[in-house]
Design a protein around this motif. Structure first.
Motif, PDB file in Angstrom:
ATOM      1  N   ARG A 146     -13.118 -12.343   4.513  1.00 19.70           N
ATOM      2  CA  ARG A 146     -12.130 -12.013   5.638  1.00 19.70           C
ATOM      3  C   ARG A 146     -12.095 -13.243   6.497  1.00 19.70           C
ATOM      4  O   ARG A 146     -13.088 -14.083   6.588  1.00 19.70           O
ATOM      5  N   CYS A 156     -10.961   1.439  -0.477  1.00 19.57           N
ATOM      6  CA  CYS A 156     -10.614   1.450  -1.824  1.00 19.57           C
ATOM      7  C   CYS A 156      -9.324   2.629  -2.318  1.00 19.57           C
ATOM      8  O   CYS A 156      -9.545   3.748  -1.957  1.00 19.57           O
ATOM      9  N   ARG A 201       0.712  -1.207  -0.099  1.00 18.18           N
ATOM     10  CA  ARG A 201       0.204  -0.098  -0.083  1.00 18.18           C
ATOM     11  C   ARG A 201       0.872   1.261   0.115  1.00 18.18           C
ATOM     12  O   ARG A 201       0.684   2.221  -0.660  1.00 18.18           O
ATOM     13  N   HIS A 231      -8.168  -1.592   3.768  1.00 16.99           N
ATOM     14  CA  HIS A 231      -8.205  -2.104   2.372  1.00 16.99           C
ATOM     15  C   HIS A 231      -9.120  -1.064   1.765  1.00 16.99           C
ATOM     16  O   HIS A 231      -9.530  -1.288   0.434  1.00 16.99           O
TER      17      HIS A 231
HETATM   18  C1  HEM Z   1     -10.410  -1.809  -2.947  1.00 18.78           C
HETATM   19  C2  HEM Z   1     -14.810  -0.502  -4.763  1.00 18.78           C
HETATM   20  C3  HEM Z   1     -12.708   2.102  -8.214  1.00 18.78           C
HETATM   21  C4  HEM Z   1      -8.521   0.181  -6.882  1.00 18.78           C
HETATM   22  C5  HEM Z   1     -11.946  -1.663  -3.108  1.00 18.78           C
HETATM   23  C6  HEM Z   1     -12.636  -2.142  -2.106  1.00 18.78           C
HETATM   24  C7  HEM Z   1     -13.968  -1.754  -2.666  1.00 18.78           C
HETATM   25  C8  HEM Z   1     -14.020  -1.049  -4.006  1.00 18.78           C
HETATM   26  C9  HEM Z   1     -15.214  -2.148  -1.922  1.00 18.78           C
HETATM   27  C10 HEM Z   1     -12.480  -2.858  -0.880  1.00 18.78           C
HETATM   28  C11 HEM Z   1     -12.634  -4.454  -1.090  1.00 18.78           C
HETATM   29  C12 HEM Z   1     -12.284  -4.957   0.434  1.00 18.78           C
HETATM   30  O1  HEM Z   1     -11.966  -4.603   1.168  1.00 18.78           O
HETATM   31  O2  HEM Z   1     -12.496  -6.457   0.225  1.00 18.78           O
HETATM   32  C13 HEM Z   1     -14.641   0.203  -5.609  1.00 18.78           C
HETATM   33  C14 HEM Z   1     -15.718   0.942  -6.356  1.00 18.78           C
HETATM   34  C15 HEM Z   1     -15.116   1.650  -7.391  1.00 18.78           C
HETATM   35  C16 HEM Z   1     -13.633   1.424  -7.430  1.00 18.78           C
HETATM   36  C17 HEM Z   1     -17.157   0.735  -5.935  1.00 18.78           C
HETATM   37  C18 HEM Z   1     -15.896   2.530  -8.405  1.00 18.78           C
HETATM   38  C19 HEM Z   1     -16.871   3.002  -8.349  1.00 18.78           C
HETATM   39  C20 HEM Z   1     -11.333   1.800  -8.166  1.00 18.78           C
HETATM   40  C21 HEM Z   1     -10.429   2.218  -8.884  1.00 18.78           C
HETATM   41  C22 HEM Z   1      -9.255   1.807  -8.995  1.00 18.78           C
HETATM   42  C23 HEM Z   1      -9.456   0.969  -7.464  1.00 18.78           C
HETATM   43  C24 HEM Z   1     -10.689   3.510  -9.879  1.00 18.78           C
HETATM   44  C25 HEM Z   1      -7.894   2.050  -9.243  1.00 18.78           C
HETATM   45  C26 HEM Z   1      -7.620   2.997 -10.180  1.00 18.78           C
HETATM   46  C27 HEM Z   1      -8.685  -0.374  -5.848  1.00 18.78           C
HETATM   47  C28 HEM Z   1      -7.660  -1.437  -4.999  1.00 18.78           C
HETATM   48  C29 HEM Z   1      -8.060  -1.852  -3.903  1.00 18.78           C
HETATM   49  C30 HEM Z   1      -9.372  -1.489  -3.947  1.00 18.78           C
HETATM   50  C31 HEM Z   1      -6.214  -1.300  -5.590  1.00 18.78           C
HETATM   51  C32 HEM Z   1      -7.402  -2.487  -2.852  1.00 18.78           C
HETATM   52  C33 HEM Z   1      -6.831  -1.752  -1.974  1.00 18.78           C
HETATM   53  C34 HEM Z   1      -6.130  -2.560  -0.691  1.00 18.78           C
HETATM   54  O3  HEM Z   1      -6.376  -3.790  -0.595  1.00 18.78           O
HETATM   55  O4  HEM Z   1      -5.710  -1.797   0.025  1.00 18.78           O
HETATM   56  N1  HEM Z   1     -12.307  -1.125  -4.048  1.00 18.78           N
HETATM   57  N2  HEM Z   1     -13.475   0.700  -6.483  1.00 18.78           N
HETATM   58  N3  HEM Z   1     -11.011   0.958  -7.109  1.00 18.78           N
HETATM   59  N4  HEM Z   1      -9.691  -0.709  -5.190  1.00 18.78           N
HETATM   60 FE1  HEM Z   1     -11.556   0.131  -5.577  1.00 18.78          FE
END
Ligand code: HEM
Length: 405
Positions: free
Chosen positions: A294, A356, A107, A354
């Motif tokens: 989880r 987003c 991260r 985690h």
């Molecule tokens: C993590 C939703 C857009 C990259 C997450 C998580 C959610 C989420 C719910 C957490 C999942 C968990 O805890 O199990 C969304 C939604 C989006 C979106 C609804 C758009 C409306 C994006 C975009 C990117 C992105 C645009 C990258 C450019 C990531 C990454 C993680 C993540 C890398 C993992 C973070 C970590 O584990 O520390 N997202 N996301 N997401 N998202 Fe998004």
């Protein structure tokens, strides 16, 4: 109550009603995610979802549970999804699967480069891409195919530094990977891994101002940097997590506004409301219905019930976002709902460590997209029945036929 089947077509068709019933059964309800996998606990109430996602006793990697038979779980997932063993690390060892120091390290390395400044700098390009896509729309068009998808894929590819000629492959293979049929993801995954490997080679030889060049270069104070496998997995995660989700926020949000003309009027009259409206659309029709699984690293009490060490939990975000314990008149779309547009109350982007990574990018894109779409076409109307695409833990449209005016 029997275990809730998350693949049940009735639940996928009516998540509002379905999850409302499950939420009232109790704080923890047993559910099953896929045939042949162990049952999981579903946590559905707002406060409980925040507790689970904010509590480091819940871990994402089964290997972080002392004494847990990790081999079995990994084998189950690989078998259920029919993943070729050599491809498994790219799917099962991303930032989303890491805990503690391993997660913090990934991260930190990615956050050094994927900054708020980078998103802000991209704003004018996002607006340009949006306008040029709108310029090219036919009078009657499918907004999913011709706007909601191309915008985020173009933006994330420009951000990461994927050249134009590779983008159709990402789009096509990314889509192919989403099919749930066992084994179906291997060929498309293999293709995008190779594409990314070759791009990393080119950027290493000739760096640019893009995020990938920055991630190749970046290292922390101790000289630690991302390995090739980590780089490929990170690019895959960013592009795949970054475009499908945002596309469906734009699709779901557009439909929600078209079917709630009073709410649409409010933002049309006061475009300053868009940031708040995007928060509300994320709450009401966010595209991601549940988090990754989880595991409890020790016994943990949630809502008076105990999740035993080693048992698994999924946080149902859609249910938390519609929980009447937290939101007044929760099932009503109200674009004026948030009092402070900077503070995010819903959990549509997750919560905790985690949370987003792309939330700011997705929100900015959606704001620009809705604003431009309804400014350019104030009389935008449905031109047929929207078609839903049913997938467990997600809320999405396959088609959104509209008429521009
Ligand atoms: C993590 C939703 C857009 C990259 C997450 C998580 C959610 C989420 C719910 C957490 C999942 C968990 O805890 O199990 C969304 C939604 C989006 C979106 C609804 C758009 C409306 C994006 C975009 C990117 C992105 C645009 C990258 C450019 C990531 C990454 C993680 C993540 C890398 C993992 C973070 C970590 O584990 O520390 N997202 N996301 N997401 N998202 Fe998004």
């Amino acid at each position: 109550m029997n275990a809730v089947n998350l693949m049940d077509p009735a639940l996928m068709q009516d998540p509002f009603g379905g999850f409302a019933r499950i939420r009232e059964e109790g704080p923890l309800v047993k559910g099953s995610l896929a045939r042949g996998t162990d049952p999981v606990w579903l946590v559905t109430r707002y406060e409980d979802v925040k507790q689970v996602l904010g509590d480091t006793r819940f871990v994402n990697d089964p290997a972080s549970v002392p004494g847990k038979e990790v081999g079995d779980i990994r084998e189950q997932v690989i078998a259920a999804r029919g993943i070729d063993p050599d491809l498994a690390p790219y799917i099962l060892d991303s930032i989303l699967d890491a805990d503690g120091a391993d997660h913090l390290r990934l991260r930190r390395l990615v956050s050094r480069e994927f900054t708020a400044r980078r998103v802000l700098d991209l704003r004018p390009r996002m607006a340009e891409i949006t306008e040029s896509l709108l310029d090219r729309l036919d009078h009657e068009t499918d907004l999913i195919e011709n706007f909601a998808y191309p915008l985020p894929i173009t933006v994330i590819c420009e951000l990461v530094g994927v050249p134009e000629e590779d983008r159709p492959t990402w789009r096509e293979q990314g889509k192919a990977m989403m099919t749930m049929a066992p084994g179906a993801m291997n060929a498309p995954l293999r293709e995008i891994i190779e594409l990314t490997r070759s791009l990393i080679g080119r950027r290493r030889a000739e760096p640019g101002g893009d995020l990938l060049s920055a991630l190749i270069r970046t290292h922390d104070e101790d000289g630690d940097r991302l390995s090739d496998l980590e780089l490929i997995t990170m690019v895959l995660t960013l592009i795949l997590a970054g475009h499908e989700t945002t596309a469906h926020l734009i699709g779901n949000g557009t439909l929600a506004l078209l079917t709630h003309p009073d709410q649409l009027d409010l933002v049309k009259k006061d475009p300053g409301l868009w940031p708040r409206a995007v928060h509300e659309l994320m709450r009401w029709c966010g595209p991601v219905h549940g988090t990754r699984m989880r595991y409890a690293a020790e016994d943990v009490e949630i809502g008076g019930q105990t999740i035993k060490k080693g048992e698994s939990v999924v946080a149902i975000l859609v249910s938390a976002n519609l929980d009447p314990r937290r939101f007044d008149d929760a099932e009503r779309l109200d674009v004026t709902r948030e009092q402070d547009s900077r503070r995010e109350v819903h959990v549509g982007f997750g919560h905790g460590l985690h949370y987003c990574l792309g939330a700011a990018l997705a929100r900015t894109e959606a704001e620009i997209a809705f604003n431009a779409l309804f400014r350019r076409f104030p009389g935008l109307a449905l031109a047929g029945e929207p078609e839903r695409q049913y997938m467990p833990m997600s809320w999405r449209l396959a088609k959104l036929p509209v008429r521009l005016s």
